[in-house]
Scaffold this active site. Sequence first.
Site, short mmCIF file in Angstrom:
data_model
loop_
_atom_site.label_atom_id
_atom_site.label_comp_id
_atom_site.label_asym_id
_atom_site.label_seq_id
_atom_site.Cartn_x
_atom_site.Cartn_y
_atom_site.Cartn_z
N HIS A 131 22.07 -10.10 11.06
CA HIS A 131 22.37 -8.70 10.71
C HIS A 131 23.86 -8.63 10.38
O HIS A 131 24.33 -9.35 9.50
CB HIS A 131 21.92 -7.82 11.88
N HIS A 154 17.35 -10.20 2.06
CA HIS A 154 17.29 -8.90 2.73
C HIS A 154 15.84 -8.53 2.97
O HIS A 154 14.98 -8.85 2.13
CB HIS A 154 17.97 -7.82 1.87
N ASP A 164 26.86 -8.09 3.19
CA ASP A 164 27.78 -8.96 3.94
C ASP A 164 28.46 -10.02 3.09
O ASP A 164 29.47 -10.58 3.51
CB ASP A 164 27.03 -9.65 5.09
#
Length: 380
Positions: free
Chosen positions: A226, A266, A317
């Site tokens: 995450h 994802h 990210d």
Amino acid sequence: MATQETPLIQARGLEGVVALDSELCFIDGQQGTLIYRGYDIFDLARHTSFEEVAYLLWNGHLPNRSERDELLARLQAERTLPPMVAELLGMTPEDASPMAVLRSAVSALALFDAEADDPSPEANYRKAIRLTARIPVLLAAFDRRRKGLPPVPPRKHGSTAFDFLHMLTGEEPGEAAERTFDTCLVLHAEHGLNASTFAARVIGATLSDIYSAVTGAIGALKGPLHGGANIEVMRMLLEIDRTGRDPVQYVKEKLARKERVMGFGHRVYKTLDPRAAILRDMVEALSEERGQRKWYDYSMKIMETMEREKGLYPNVDFFSAPVYYMLGIAPDLFTPIFAMSRITGWTAHLLEQWKDNRLIRPRAAYVGPRNLAVRPLDER
Ligand code: ACO
């Protein structure tokens, strides 16, 4: 009398399961669309500040000037730490993970908040503001202490982005750095029922308090699958740079070893995450501006290789890592900075959860043995 069981639906990792209704965020994973309360992320990133987005998430509409100013003033006034929490930071090991420090410090904040267990919506809104104001103060204080630098007290004026960068470095950030960082905060503020938000809502749905829910959410965000992925992305870029490896080869070898390349893939997006598209442009601009073109080049090569080899696209990210790095921020602060923004999404979800609460309690399919008989202790 035997009662009928509700039919069970099995979805590993809860993929595709709709657990609740929410007015906060819409994601179209096929089209790469992200919307906060009706506003497209591209529009928000271009035309709003983090504080305006916080207001939007908490209150359901974008603030007018006086509403924005009032929220900003409340955030500024709350940029302070209870003395015992400041002392706790002073006792924290210098090599502690900043996410662990943040998790512990947020939990400790509850002990010094007289409203911690007040469940009224008004008190919860005040606590949401307080947490949003205090997380940057906590992080900057810890970072300076571990570097052996004196603390920089909050200015209590300016935006969250301005005061955080100022507390971190001791210098006022330029307009461009403040704006870049502010946009990062806008991009990270909310993202539907991701793992940390879900964790927050699960805790909130037991009618526990906001600090417990946020502490749990920080724990979930810390994981490398995450929010923790942004730290791993920077480790990878730095390793490529240090060893002079070809990024394409580097990634291919990683994939051949069946390792994950952090910052890609994802659960919801099956195309480019729109936040990654905005951050990619920011990496390009910053690389040019700071004469560090290599970070953009490495990132683009990795991105192209991942798409070609695995059909996987970058998530938020991936490009946020080089942006923060070029702003002079230590890599292990990247995930705490994510939390600094996502606190608004977490708390908005909690306020929404408590408006129409129901316990969140899924089931597990039992796959263990049955019909075993307990033998006496000496015979086992
Ligand atoms: N690198 C290499 N392969 C990957 C990656 C990756 N980053 N992501 C997914 N895959 C592969 C898996 O190995 C799997 O392949 P297989 O079917 O051949 O075994 C397939 O893609 C599906 O992967 P799952 O793990 O089942 O997908 P899931 O939806 O459960 O996971 C996740 C999503 C956790 C984000 C995953 O893509 C991943 O681990 N990415 C790297 C970590 C990361 O960047 N996390 C940040 C996500 S964004 C955020 O949380 C803020």
